[in-house]
Design a protein around this motif. Structure first.
Motif, PDB file in Angstrom:
ATOM      1  N   ILE A 297       8.491  15.856 -12.111  1.00 11.50           N
ATOM      2  CA  ILE A 297       8.663  16.456 -13.425  1.00 11.50           C
ATOM      3  C   ILE A 297       9.501  17.718 -13.337  1.00 11.50           C
ATOM      4  CG2 ILE A 297       7.448  17.628 -15.314  1.00 11.50           C
ATOM      5  CD1 ILE A 297       5.109  15.683 -14.801  1.00 11.50           C
ATOM      6  N   VAL A 298       9.285  18.502 -12.298  1.00  9.70           N
ATOM      7  CA  VAL A 298       9.927  19.820 -12.198  1.00  9.70           C
ATOM      8  C   VAL A 298      11.133  19.783 -11.260  1.00  9.70           C
ATOM      9  CG1 VAL A 298       9.575  22.257 -11.663  1.00  9.70           C
ATOM     10  CG2 VAL A 298       7.711  20.917 -12.668  1.00  9.70           C
ATOM     11  N   ALA A 299      10.872  19.638  -9.972  1.00  6.87           N
ATOM     12  CA  ALA A 299      11.943  19.815  -8.981  1.00  6.87           C
ATOM     13  C   ALA A 299      13.028  18.758  -9.097  1.00  6.87           C
ATOM     14  CB  ALA A 299      11.339  19.821  -7.580  1.00  6.87           C
ATOM     15  N   VAL A 300      12.639  17.480  -9.241  1.00  8.53           N
ATOM     16  CA  VAL A 300      13.658  16.438  -9.325  1.00  8.53           C
ATOM     17  C   VAL A 300      14.520  16.620 -10.566  1.00  8.53           C
ATOM     18  CG1 VAL A 300      14.018  13.955  -9.630  1.00  8.53           C
ATOM     19  CG2 VAL A 300      12.350  14.773  -7.960  1.00  8.53           C
ATOM     20  N   SER A 301      13.887  16.994 -11.683  1.00  7.27           N
ATOM     21  CA  SER A 301      14.653  17.231 -12.906  1.00  7.27           C
ATOM     22  C   SER A 301      15.649  18.373 -12.706  1.00  7.27           C
ATOM     23  CB  SER A 301      13.711  17.555 -14.062  1.00  7.27           C
ATOM     24  OG  SER A 301      12.833  16.486 -14.317  1.00  7.27           O
ATOM     25  N   ILE A 302      15.197  19.454 -12.059  1.00  8.81           N
ATOM     26  CA  ILE A 302      16.076  20.597 -11.815  1.00  8.81           C
ATOM     27  C   ILE A 302      17.196  20.220 -10.852  1.00  8.81           C
ATOM     28  CG2 ILE A 302      16.189  22.886 -10.749  1.00  8.81           C
ATOM     29  CD1 ILE A 302      13.381  23.391 -11.922  1.00  8.81           C
ATOM     30  N   ILE A 303      16.860  19.497  -9.779  1.00 10.99           N
ATOM     31  CA  ILE A 303      17.877  19.081  -8.802  1.00 10.99           C
ATOM     32  C   ILE A 303      18.920  18.197  -9.467  1.00 10.99           C
ATOM     33  CG2 ILE A 303      18.277  17.638  -6.775  1.00 10.99           C
ATOM     34  CD1 ILE A 303      15.581  18.646  -5.687  1.00 10.99           C
ATOM     35  N   THR A 304      18.477  17.234 -10.272  1.00 10.34           N
ATOM     36  CA  THR A 304      19.406  16.309 -10.910  1.00 10.34           C
ATOM     37  C   THR A 304      20.348  17.038 -11.859  1.00 10.34           C
ATOM     38  OG1 THR A 304      17.690  14.596 -10.790  1.00 10.34           O
ATOM     39  CG2 THR A 304      19.574  14.154 -12.213  1.00 10.34           C
ATOM     40  N   ALA A 305      19.819  18.043 -12.561  1.00 12.59           N
ATOM     41  CA  ALA A 305      20.664  18.821 -13.466  1.00 12.59           C
ATOM     42  C   ALA A 305      21.622  19.738 -12.705  1.00 12.59           C
ATOM     43  CB  ALA A 305      19.790  19.645 -14.407  1.00 12.59           C
ATOM     44  N   LEU A 306      21.181  20.263 -11.568  1.00 15.64           N
ATOM     45  CA  LEU A 306      21.997  21.208 -10.804  1.00 15.64           C
ATOM     46  C   LEU A 306      23.040  20.524  -9.925  1.00 15.64           C
ATOM     47  CD1 LEU A 306      19.409  23.880  -9.575  1.00 15.64           C
ATOM     48  CD2 LEU A 306      21.189  24.186 -11.289  1.00 15.64           C
ATOM     49  N   MET A 307      22.775  19.301  -9.461  1.00 15.59           N
ATOM     50  CA  MET A 307      23.634  18.674  -8.455  1.00 15.59           C
ATOM     51  C   MET A 307      25.089  18.553  -8.895  1.00 15.59           C
ATOM     52  SD  MET A 307      23.487  17.668  -5.390  1.00 15.59           S
ATOM     53  CE  MET A 307      24.482  16.765  -4.204  1.00 15.59           C
ATOM     54  N   PRO A 308      25.394  18.055 -10.101  1.00 16.88           N
ATOM     55  CA  PRO A 308      26.815  18.016 -10.491  1.00 16.88           C
ATOM     56  C   PRO A 308      27.443  19.402 -10.553  1.00 16.88           C
ATOM     57  CG  PRO A 308      25.484  16.592 -11.913  1.00 16.88           C
ATOM     58  CD  PRO A 308      24.523  17.414 -11.107  1.00 16.88           C
ATOM     59  N   ARG A 309      26.687  20.400 -11.001  1.00 15.41           N
ATOM     60  CA  ARG A 309      27.215  21.765 -11.088  1.00 15.41           C
ATOM     61  C   ARG A 309      27.468  22.343  -9.695  1.00 15.41           C
ATOM     62  NH1 ARG A 309      23.901  20.907 -15.379  1.00 15.41           N
ATOM     63  NH2 ARG A 309      24.478  21.829 -17.380  1.00 15.41           N
ATOM     64  N   MET A 310      26.508  22.140  -8.797  1.00 14.30           N
ATOM     65  CA  MET A 310      26.694  22.634  -7.435  1.00 14.30           C
ATOM     66  C   MET A 310      27.871  21.942  -6.768  1.00 14.30           C
ATOM     67  SD  MET A 310      22.898  23.407  -5.843  1.00 14.30           S
ATOM     68  CE  MET A 310      22.305  21.716  -5.948  1.00 14.30           C
ATOM     69  N   SER A 311      28.013  20.625  -6.993  1.00 13.28           N
ATOM     70  CA  SER A 311      29.123  19.886  -6.398  1.00 13.28           C
ATOM     71  C   SER A 311      30.456  20.412  -6.910  1.00 13.28           C
ATOM     72  CB  SER A 311      28.981  18.392  -6.714  1.00 13.28           C
ATOM     73  OG  SER A 311      27.796  17.865  -6.161  1.00 13.28           O
ATOM     74  N   ALA A 312      30.536  20.668  -8.214  1.00  7.79           N
ATOM     75  CA  ALA A 312      31.781  21.181  -8.789  1.00  7.79           C
ATOM     76  C   ALA A 312      32.090  22.578  -8.252  1.00  7.79           C
ATOM     77  CB  ALA A 312      31.676  21.202 -10.313  1.00  7.79           C
ATOM     78  N   ALA A 313      31.068  23.446  -8.180  1.00  9.01           N
ATOM     79  CA  ALA A 313      31.289  24.805  -7.668  1.00  9.01           C
ATOM     80  C   ALA A 313      31.705  24.771  -6.203  1.00  9.01           C
ATOM     81  CB  ALA A 313      30.014  25.633  -7.841  1.00  9.01           C
ATOM     82  N   ALA A 314      31.059  23.910  -5.419  1.00 11.35           N
ATOM     83  CA  ALA A 314      31.405  23.807  -3.998  1.00 11.35           C
ATOM     84  C   ALA A 314      32.815  23.274  -3.812  1.00 11.35           C
ATOM     85  CB  ALA A 314      30.400  22.902  -3.285  1.00 11.35           C
ATOM     86  N   ALA A 315      33.210  22.311  -4.653  1.00 10.67           N
ATOM     87  CA  ALA A 315      34.553  21.736  -4.538  1.00 10.67           C
ATOM     88  C   ALA A 315      35.638  22.780  -4.795  1.00 10.67           C
ATOM     89  CB  ALA A 315      34.706  20.574  -5.522  1.00 10.67           C
ATOM     90  N   GLU A 316      35.325  23.795  -5.602  1.00 14.93           N
ATOM     91  CA  GLU A 316      36.290  24.837  -5.926  1.00 14.93           C
ATOM     92  C   GLU A 316      36.076  26.107  -5.109  1.00 14.93           C
ATOM     93  OE1 GLU A 316      35.945  25.312 -10.123  1.00 14.93           O
ATOM     94  OE2 GLU A 316      36.453  23.224 -10.551  1.00 14.93           O
ATOM     95  N   GLY A 317      35.187  26.041  -4.103  1.00  7.77           N
ATOM     96  CA  GLY A 317      34.985  27.171  -3.202  1.00  7.77           C
ATOM     97  C   GLY A 317      34.228  28.334  -3.793  1.00  7.77           C
ATOM     98  N   ARG A 318      33.477  28.109  -4.873  1.00  4.35           N
ATOM     99  CA  ARG A 318      32.718  29.190  -5.507  1.00  4.35           C
ATOM    100  C   ARG A 318      31.331  29.267  -4.873  1.00  4.35           C
ATOM    101  NH1 ARG A 318      31.935  27.301 -10.503  1.00  4.35           N
ATOM    102  NH2 ARG A 318      33.241  25.451 -10.435  1.00  4.35           N
ATOM    103  N   ASN A 319      31.283  29.788  -3.639  1.00  3.34           N
ATOM    104  CA  ASN A 319      30.031  29.810  -2.876  1.00  3.34           C
ATOM    105  C   ASN A 319      28.954  30.667  -3.521  1.00  3.34           C
ATOM    106  OD1 ASN A 319      31.168  28.113  -1.021  1.00  3.34           O
ATOM    107  ND2 ASN A 319      31.576  29.688   0.509  1.00  3.34           N
ATOM    108  N   ALA A 320      29.351  31.789  -4.118  1.00  2.00           N
ATOM    109  CA  ALA A 320      28.359  32.653  -4.766  1.00  2.00           C
ATOM    110  C   ALA A 320      27.653  31.923  -5.900  1.00  2.00           C
ATOM    111  CB  ALA A 320      29.027  33.916  -5.286  1.00  2.00           C
TER     112      ALA A 320
END
Length: 541
Positions: A297-320
């Motif tokens: 209910i909590v962690a998987v939902s948060i991970i699923t919502a964050l994963m595309p955003r983290m992938s996009a940020a990582a692809a553009e080198g925005r480590n912070a």
């Protein structure tokens, strides 16, 4: 401006997480209905253990062959293809689905042929029944894979609801299977000796039908996001060498993880053979599902919502920004998971009695489930943190580091498993296995934090630590208050009947939640106030 962007992004994550959380809550509730009905039909001992062992096979082999690879490799690659390809990744996605379907079909056929060997590897008891059920349930490997890849396609297109709601269809089919089993074969408690071919066919075939219906339930959503499937066999366009390098480390990660799964099943079956009334795979699985309810209910939902955003940020080198998402995910998870830990520890037995004490699943089996659930609750937060960190590596994308980190974590886990089996009575082995899980998650989280800091820079650990300490203190206060109030009720925590169990859970839960929120506010735990403000805003609208 940066602050506004951060706030907007955070709100979007919370909103997407909330959509998925609602679906997950319904899915988990119907999942408990599924397990309760199946437990009432076949009991929690010999036949239940055989069913759980056979059910683990497709899950375990799917994860070994493809599950982790889909999660860690597919989503980041699909996100990149949508950003860089002229057709927004349409052809790339079609090729990927075609490849996965072909691989799954071949692998599933080979695994089904090996059903007798798998049964002998995991249990010495009732291998004939486990083999018969496995022939019917191992084809689930194919449909698990198809469901996962379709869900990934939907997630990368911003559609999160259908993948969260489709498993509910699965649960309804299995609930119907359990009801039919009770109607046609419920006159006497099933044992491995009196399980007939029609009984096995209904039990195994109904479980397989559930995942088939789940896959079918995803197809309308695919049409809704505008995706059209076309079979493409020009796999070279997928850059299979690059995928293979990423997948190789993911395969290593999953293979090492499956060592602990095999160890759990084998040890639980051995404990059940030593003591026929000891908690075996079926009871352990029920407790694990209770723990995973909160995590899903909590962690998987948060991970699923964050994963595309983290992938996009990582692809553009925005480590912070990647670090910010990790910090946000951990803190948001703690808001619910820490009080949930207190609830599992205090009310685990009452919850298990209410959910599972029906039919051939006896009160003593429900009590054993409660004890294992209490131990499982302690693993909630360490597991969530470890999972969030692992998905940060996947977003970078880096599958090598999690694979290497998993080796010492699993080695410690299996070592504690073996020690547990050696020194504890059979009745306490399942509880000890849960403790082993928790210790290994803590070790994995600490090691991952060190490596992520080297990779990304500061992770905001001070802010994370302060938040988790505040939330932990508030959760402990809430759990203690909930236990004390329920203890003062006439029936205490006995859960002697369903009405008492409901009263205990309702009153105890209200007190736990109220004290938790009060202490959290007093300690100025910002994450709690943010979530409460968001909920108030939604209700106000």
């Amino acid at each position: 401006m940066a602050e506004a962007t951060s706030t907007e992004t955070g709100g979007s994550v919370v909103r997407n997480s909330a959509v998925m959380a609602v679906g997950t809550i319904v899915s988990r509730l119907t999942g408990f209905g599924r397990n309760a009905v199946i437990g009432a039909a076949i009991g929690g001992l010999a036949v239940g253990n055989a069913y759980s062992t056979a059910q683990f096979f497709p899950q375990m082999i799917y994860e070994l062959l493809l599950g982790g690879i889909l999660t860690s490799v597919l989503v980041p690659l699909l996100v990149r293809a949508r950003k860089t390809d002229a057709d927004h990744g349409e052809a790339y996605t079609q090729r990927f689905i075609t490849l996965i379907v072909v691989l799954l079909a071949v692998a599933t056929a080979l695994v089904v042929a090996c059903a007798p060997l798998l049964a002998k590897a995991l249990t010495k008891e009732n291998t004939g029944l486990v083999t018969e059920l496995s022939y019917l349930m191992l084809p689930m490997i194919f449909f698990y894979g198809v469901a996962a890849v379709l869900a990934a396609v939907l997630n990368t297109r911003g559609h999160f609801a259908a993948p969260m709601w489709a498993p509910i269809l699965n649960n309804f089919v299995i609930i119907a299977t359990g009801v039919l089993f009770l109607v046609f074969f419920g006159a006497t408690a099933p044992t491995p000796d009196n399980m007939t071919a029609p009984m096995v066919l209904l039990l195994g075939g109904g479980t397989l039908a559930g995942i088939v219906v789940q896959v079918l339930g995803l197809l309308p959503a695919l049409r809704g996001v505008g995706f059209t499937m076309k079979w493409r066999f020009d796999f070279r366009q997928l850059q299979l060498g690059h995928i293979g390098r990423l997948s190789a480390w993911m395969f290593c990660y999953v293979a090492v993880s499956q060592v602990s799964v095999v160890a759990v099943l084998r040890i639980l079956n051995e404990a059940s053979a030593r003591d026929k009334d000891a908690a075996g795979p079926f009871i352990y699985n029920n407790a694990y599902l209770l723990m995973m309810m909160a995590h899903g209910i909590v962690a998987v939902s948060i991970i699923t919502a964050l994963m595309p955003r983290m992938s996009a940020a990582a692809a553009e080198g925005r480590n912070a920004e990647v670090s910010m998402y990790l910090s946000q995910g951990i803190r948001l998870s703690g808001v619910i998971l820490l009080p949930a830990t207190g609830a599992y520890v205090v009310f685990g037995g009452t919850l298990a009695s209410l959910l599972f004490d029906y039919g051939n699943f006896t009160a003593s089996q429900a009590a054993a489930t409660g004890l294992v659930t209490a131990m499982a609750g302690l693993t909630l937060m360490p597991f969530a943190v470890s999972q969030l960190q692992t998905f940060v590596f996947y977003a970078l994308p880096d599958t090598k580091t999690p694979a290497l980190l998993n080796i010492p974590a699993v080695a410690m886990r299996v070592g504690i498993y073996l020690l547990t089996f050696a020194i504890l009575p059979a009745a306490a082995v399942a509880q000890g296995l849960m403790v082993g899980n928790g210790v290994s998650y803590v070790v994995a989280a600490l090691l991952a934090a060190v490596l992520l800091r080297r990779r990304l820079g500061p992770l905001g650990m001070r802010r994370i630590s302060v938040s988790l300490v505040k939330l932990g203190v508030a959760a402990a206060a809430g759990a203690l208050a909930g236990w004390a109030v329920v203890w003062l009720l006439p029936n205490g925590l006995s859960g002697s009947d369903k009405l008492n169990a409901i009263i205990d859970l309702v009153i105890g839960g209200i007190v736990l939640g109220a004290v938790y929120l009060g202490v959290a506010y007093a300690l100025r735990a910002k994450e709690v106030t943010d979530v409460v403000s968001l909920v108030k805003g939604k209700l106000g609208r």
